[in-house]
Design an enzyme around this catalytic site. Structure first.
Site, PDB file in Angstrom:
ATOM      1  NE  ARG A 140      94.487  61.774  57.353  1.00  0.00           N
ATOM      2  CZ  ARG A 140      93.138  61.846  57.551  1.00  0.00           C
ATOM      3  NH1 ARG A 140      92.533  63.006  58.394  1.00  0.00           N
ATOM      4  NH2 ARG A 140      92.194  61.088  57.114  1.00  0.00           N
ATOM      5  CG  HIS A 186      84.064  60.749  62.516  1.00  0.00           C
ATOM      6  ND1 HIS A 186      84.110  59.954  61.445  1.00  0.00           N
ATOM      7  CD2 HIS A 186      85.177  61.516  62.481  1.00  0.00           C
ATOM      8  CE1 HIS A 186      85.177  60.266  60.879  1.00  0.00           C
ATOM      9  NE2 HIS A 186      85.832  61.394  61.522  1.00  0.00           N
ATOM     10  CG  ASP A 222      88.173  63.952  63.155  1.00  0.00           C
ATOM     11  OD1 ASP A 222      87.871  63.671  61.724  1.00  0.00           O
ATOM     12  OD2 ASP A 222      88.855  63.129  63.952  1.00  0.00           O
ATOM     13  CE1 TYR A 258      97.599  57.986  59.014  1.00  0.00           C
ATOM     14  CE2 TYR A 258      95.942  56.765  60.351  1.00  0.00           C
ATOM     15  CZ  TYR A 258      96.216  57.709  59.485  1.00  0.00           C
ATOM     16  OH  TYR A 258      95.336  58.672  59.068  1.00  0.00           O
ATOM     17  NE  ARG A 305      90.545  56.162  60.634  1.00  0.00           N
ATOM     18  CZ  ARG A 305      89.408  55.573  59.971  1.00  0.00           C
ATOM     19  NH1 ARG A 305      88.990  54.214  60.252  1.00  0.00           N
ATOM     20  NH2 ARG A 305      88.854  55.932  59.016  1.00  0.00           N
ATOM     21  N   GLY A 307      84.094  76.363  49.460  1.00  0.00           N
ATOM     22  CA  GLY A 307      83.462  77.758  50.094  1.00  0.00           C
ATOM     23  C   GLY A 307      82.131  77.774  49.769  1.00  0.00           C
ATOM     24  CB  SER A 365      87.685  58.882  57.219  1.00  0.00           C
ATOM     25  OG  SER A 365      87.465  58.437  58.406  1.00  0.00           O
ATOM     26  CB  CYS A 424      83.451  62.383  53.460  1.00  0.00           C
ATOM     27  SG  CYS A 424      83.626  60.884  52.617  1.00  0.00           S
ATOM     28  N   GLY A 425      85.304  65.520  54.139  1.00  0.00           N
ATOM     29  CA  GLY A 425      85.079  67.156  53.631  1.00  0.00           C
ATOM     30  C   GLY A 425      84.686  67.804  55.123  1.00  0.00           C
ATOM     31  CE  LYS A 453      88.421  59.867  63.881  1.00  0.00           C
ATOM     32  NZ  LYS A 453      89.070  60.470  62.813  1.00  0.00           N
ATOM     33  CG  ASN A 483      88.333  70.918  52.531  1.00  0.00           C
ATOM     34  OD1 ASN A 483      88.736  71.804  51.983  1.00  0.00           O
ATOM     35  ND2 ASN A 483      88.725  69.722  52.842  1.00  0.00           N
TER      36      ASN A 483
HETATM   37  P1  GTP Z   1      89.044  63.033  58.218  1.00  0.00           P
HETATM   38  O1  GTP Z   1      90.229  63.717  58.816  1.00  0.00           O
HETATM   39  O2  GTP Z   1      89.593  61.769  57.513  1.00  0.00           O
HETATM   40  O3  GTP Z   1      87.928  62.837  59.194  1.00  0.00           O
HETATM   41  O4  GTP Z   1      88.521  63.802  56.935  1.00  0.00           O
HETATM   42  P2  GTP Z   1      87.253  65.042  56.765  1.00  0.00           P
HETATM   43  O5  GTP Z   1      86.096  64.677  56.876  1.00  0.00           O
HETATM   44  O6  GTP Z   1      87.892  66.135  57.632  1.00  0.00           O
HETATM   45  O7  GTP Z   1      87.866  65.102  55.161  1.00  0.00           O
HETATM   46  P3  GTP Z   1      88.648  66.712  54.435  1.00  0.00           P
HETATM   47  O8  GTP Z   1      87.856  68.017  54.745  1.00  0.00           O
HETATM   48  O9  GTP Z   1      89.879  66.499  54.884  1.00  0.00           O
HETATM   49  O10 GTP Z   1      88.373  66.194  52.876  1.00  0.00           O
HETATM   50  C1  GTP Z   1      89.103  65.299  52.456  1.00  0.00           C
HETATM   51  C2  GTP Z   1      88.798  65.432  50.715  1.00  0.00           C
HETATM   52  O11 GTP Z   1      87.707  65.698  50.398  1.00  0.00           O
HETATM   53  C3  GTP Z   1      89.876  66.391  50.224  1.00  0.00           C
HETATM   54  O12 GTP Z   1      90.567  65.608  49.282  1.00  0.00           O
HETATM   55  C4  GTP Z   1      89.067  67.400  49.750  1.00  0.00           C
HETATM   56  O13 GTP Z   1      89.509  68.094  48.628  1.00  0.00           O
HETATM   57  C5  GTP Z   1      87.629  66.707  49.497  1.00  0.00           C
HETATM   58  N1  GTP Z   1      86.683  67.610  49.557  1.00  0.00           N
HETATM   59  C6  GTP Z   1      86.492  68.483  50.830  1.00  0.00           C
HETATM   60  N2  GTP Z   1      85.355  69.192  50.527  1.00  0.00           N
HETATM   61  C7  GTP Z   1      84.815  68.900  49.372  1.00  0.00           C
HETATM   62  C8  GTP Z   1      83.779  69.561  48.556  1.00  0.00           C
HETATM   63  O14 GTP Z   1      83.067  70.410  49.033  1.00  0.00           O
HETATM   64  N3  GTP Z   1      83.594  69.175  47.391  1.00  0.00           N
HETATM   65  C9  GTP Z   1      84.459  68.239  46.709  1.00  0.00           C
HETATM   66  N4  GTP Z   1      84.420  67.787  45.362  1.00  0.00           N
HETATM   67  N5  GTP Z   1      85.702  67.670  47.576  1.00  0.00           N
HETATM   68  C10 GTP Z   1      85.818  67.732  48.687  1.00  0.00           C
HETATM   69  C1  SPV Z   2      89.907  59.626  60.078  1.00  0.00           C
HETATM   70  O1  SPV Z   2      90.356  58.722  59.305  1.00  0.00           O
HETATM   71  O2  SPV Z   2      88.687  59.879  60.040  1.00  0.00           O
HETATM   72  C2  SPV Z   2      90.835  60.766  60.765  1.00  0.00           C
HETATM   73  C3  SPV Z   2      92.123  60.489  60.561  1.00  0.00           C
HETATM   74  O3  SPV Z   2      90.262  61.624  61.120  1.00  0.00           O
HETATM   75  S1  SPV Z   2      92.636  59.356  61.834  1.00  0.00           S
HETATM   76  O4  SPV Z   2      93.122  60.160  63.049  1.00  0.00           O
HETATM   77  O5  SPV Z   2      93.620  58.544  61.307  1.00  0.00           O
HETATM   78  O6  SPV Z   2      91.558  58.499  62.184  1.00  0.00           O
HETATM   79 MN    MN Z   3      88.191  61.767  60.982  1.00  0.00          MN
END
Ligand code: GTP
Ligand code: SPV
Ligand code: MN
Length: 584
Positions: free
Chosen positions: A369, A227, A277, A198, A70, A494, A250, A252-253, A207, A256
């Protein structure tokens, strides 16, 4: 043409006479249509077909090298009055911006096809879902929107003759970085995006609509567009499921956490994914806060996704998935750093160059992605398309903080929770262009996504609290504290369940907490550590420590942060004063 809606027909005519495509294709959402579009994109190289035995329905795409995230500095909120966009958004007067953009869109689709994509954000027929129509000259966009939203004739049916739909115009144009604009006109229900290919810049349902335009609508209509991930935790013995939303910036997990698999000790629980998201939230008739996931797929970060870190995400990508900017192996599969399998001896990297493991460049872009259908996810909740959404017990805020923020703490009450959200900070990631690893304040993880003045947005949060009779409890979490050697102290992934378990116990009044200046903290012994190797009670104590010196710096930081808002609610200043007083 697939609709008789006059407002749509007139607008498509008008946009076509501006962009001058060779032809217009009305997207119906069928499988035949998808296959035709894929074939066409294979023939031009826009997409590459992956090994259909290993990855049925999966395709591969590379964006331009200068177009991988973005672009916040080129994202605009064009309200009539500058103050209504606020200092934290880029602004230009709507007339001036339309004029500028008309120049860029003029003839931008000559020699190309314009696709008309009608789509629903939210499940089909839900009273909370909303319609958009996106015009685009990119097959990649059509195929992504097909996964991320409900597209085609269902959307025309739901729209009928209504004029209440979001007008979304996208053209790749020349992919010219210097003329890339992602522009929102909240007062016109319109989004114009030009010169990018992108995800977050061009999948305009995500978004741009579901956060920027929707947050503006939500403010006026009394709901919330956030978000946030949404997950459910079922206590198998009682059969009761409780739901949690969480706003993390974004990368930050969120994905996950939404898909986590509890550790072995927690056999009595199952975690369900509702969304990863975006959450749209409203007050239900019973006075609780309900959330829906407006999306139908995951646009997730690939690097770091492995069978160890997030099996549910990886398994979601095994069919009907689009991979963007990861590495392409010689046998037409995909690979990325942190996938948990050995690197291929040779691959093509995200730029399309030969790549071997001895090279010191990454094979996959850090913001590469996958676009995967939510229905593929093994942990998808049976309620993920519930038209009324799921009731929320807890709201989490969090980010990447190498220091300061403890593993978890609970707000005293809703308004204190709003203060915690409004003062959130996190180290920046590759999801947006610009420097990575710099601490910046990102209130509610919405700084890049709020479609109006953020001071008004904070006030809206405070107002919503008054409307919710049974308020969710608000918590702050931080999985990212590091030790002297720069390693993450908390195992994360986990094992974050151990923190969620404490959070639910707090919501259910089942555990006591320590009263500290920043909020309620767990007693270290109340975080279950069963089965965790190389991690002791004293590590938890360290993660729960509050260092007054660091908090003194933090308070200064919050003061500076608050000075950026022209419409900061007085309540947040008094929350800040209370925080100071509690440290004295
Ligand atoms: P957007 O799609 O950009 O909004 O991101 P998101 O908040 O869904 O982030 P995502 O869960 O994809 O995590 C992004 C990164 O954070 C990855 O590289 C993960 O490996 C890392 N990550 C996620 N959860 C954890 C955690 O509990 N600990 C650590 N150390 N890293 C984490
Ligand atoms: C983010 O950046 O927070 C995402 C990916 O979830 S995007 O759709 O590019 O905004
Ligand atoms: Mn996002």
């Amino acid at each position: 043409m697939r609709t008789t809606n006059k407002s749509v027909l007139n607008w498509v005519d008008e946009m076509a006479s501006l962009t001058k495509p060779d032809q217009i294709v009305w997207i119906d959402g069928s499988e035949d249509e998808m296959n035709r579009l894929k074939e066409e994109a294979f023939s031009t190289g826009e997409l590459i077909e992956l090994d259909q035995e290993a990855l049925p329905g999966c395709v591969y795409h590379r964006t331009a090298v200068n177009d991988v995230a973005r672009v916040e500095h080129r994202t605009f909120i064009c309200t009539g009055k500058k103050e209504d966009a606020g200092h934290t958004n880029n602004w230009m007067a709507p007339d001036d911006m339309y004029q500028k953009l008309r120049g860029l869109f003029d003839g931008s689709m000559v020699g190309r096809t314009m696709y008309v994509i009608p789509y629903i954000m939210g499940s089909v027929g839900s009273p909370f879902s909303r319609i958009g129509v996106e015009l685009t000259d990119s097959i990649y966009v059509v195929l992504n929107m097909r996964i991320m939203t409900r597209i085609g004739d269902v959307a025309w049916q739901q729209l009928g003759d209504s004029q209440d739909w979001v007008r979304c115009l996208h053209s790749k144009a020349q992919l010219d970085e210097e003329n890339r604009y992602i522009v929102h006109f909240p007062e016109d229900n319109a989004i114009w995006s030009v010169n990018s290919g992108y995800g977050g810049n061009v999948l305009l349902g995500k978004k741009c609509f579901a956060l920027r335009i929707a947050s503006y609508l939500a403010k006026h209509e009394g709901w919330m567009a956030e978000h946030m991930l949404i997950l459910g935790i079922e206590n198998i013995e009682t059969g009761k499921t409780q739901y949690i939303t969480g706003a993390f910036p974004s990368a930050c997990g969120k994905t996950n956490l939404a898909m986590l698999i509890p550790p072995a000790y927690a056999k009595g629980y199952k975690v369900y994914t509702v969304g990863d998201d975006i959450a749209w939230m409203r007050v239900g008739d019973d006075g609780r806060l309900y959330a829906i996931n407006p999306e139908a797929g995951f646009f997730g970060v690939a690097p770091g996704t492995s069978m160890k870190s997030n099996p549910n995400a990886l398994l979601s990508t095994k069919s009907d998935t689009i991979f963007t900017n990861v590495a392409l192996t010689d046998d037409k599969k995909v690979w990325w750093e942190g996938m948990g399998v050995p690197a291929p001896a040779h691959a093509m990297d995200w730029k399309g160059n030969d790549w071997t493991p001895d090279m010191d460049v990454k094979a996959a872009n850090p913001n590469s992605r996958f676009t995967a259908p939510a229905r593929n996810c093994p942990s998808i909740s049976p309620k993920w398309e519930d038209p009324m959404g799921v009731p929320i017990s807890a709201i989490l805020f969090g980010g990447r903080r190498a220091q300061l923020a403890p593993l978890v703490y609970q707000a005293y009450d809703w308004n204190h929770g709003v203060f915690i959200g409004a003062t959130m900070a996190s180290e920046t990631t590759a999801a947006a262009s610009g420097a990575v690893g710099v601490v910046r304040r990102d209130p509610m993880a919405m700084l890049p996504f709020c479609g109006y003045n953020m001071g008004d947005y904070f006030q809206h949060w405070l107002n919503m609290g008054k409307k919710i009779k049974h308020q969710p409890q608000i918590f702050n979490v931080n999985w990212f504290r590091i030790d002297d050697q720069g390693r993450f102290i908390w195992p994360g992934f986990g094992d974050n369940f151990r923190v969620l378990e404490w959070i639910l116990k707090r919501c259910n009044d089942e555990v006591e907490a320590q009263n500290t200046p920043i909020g309620y903290l767990p007693y270290a012994e109340d975080i279950n550590l069963e089965g965790l190797d190389n991690f002791s009670r004293s590590d938890v104590e360290e993660l729960l420590s509050i260092e007054p010196d660091l908090w003194a710096v933090e308070i200064k930081g919050i003061e500076e942060h608050f000075a950026n808002f022209d419409r900061l609610p007085a309540e947040l200043l008094s929350q800040l004063n209370n925080l100071k007083a509690r440290f004295e």
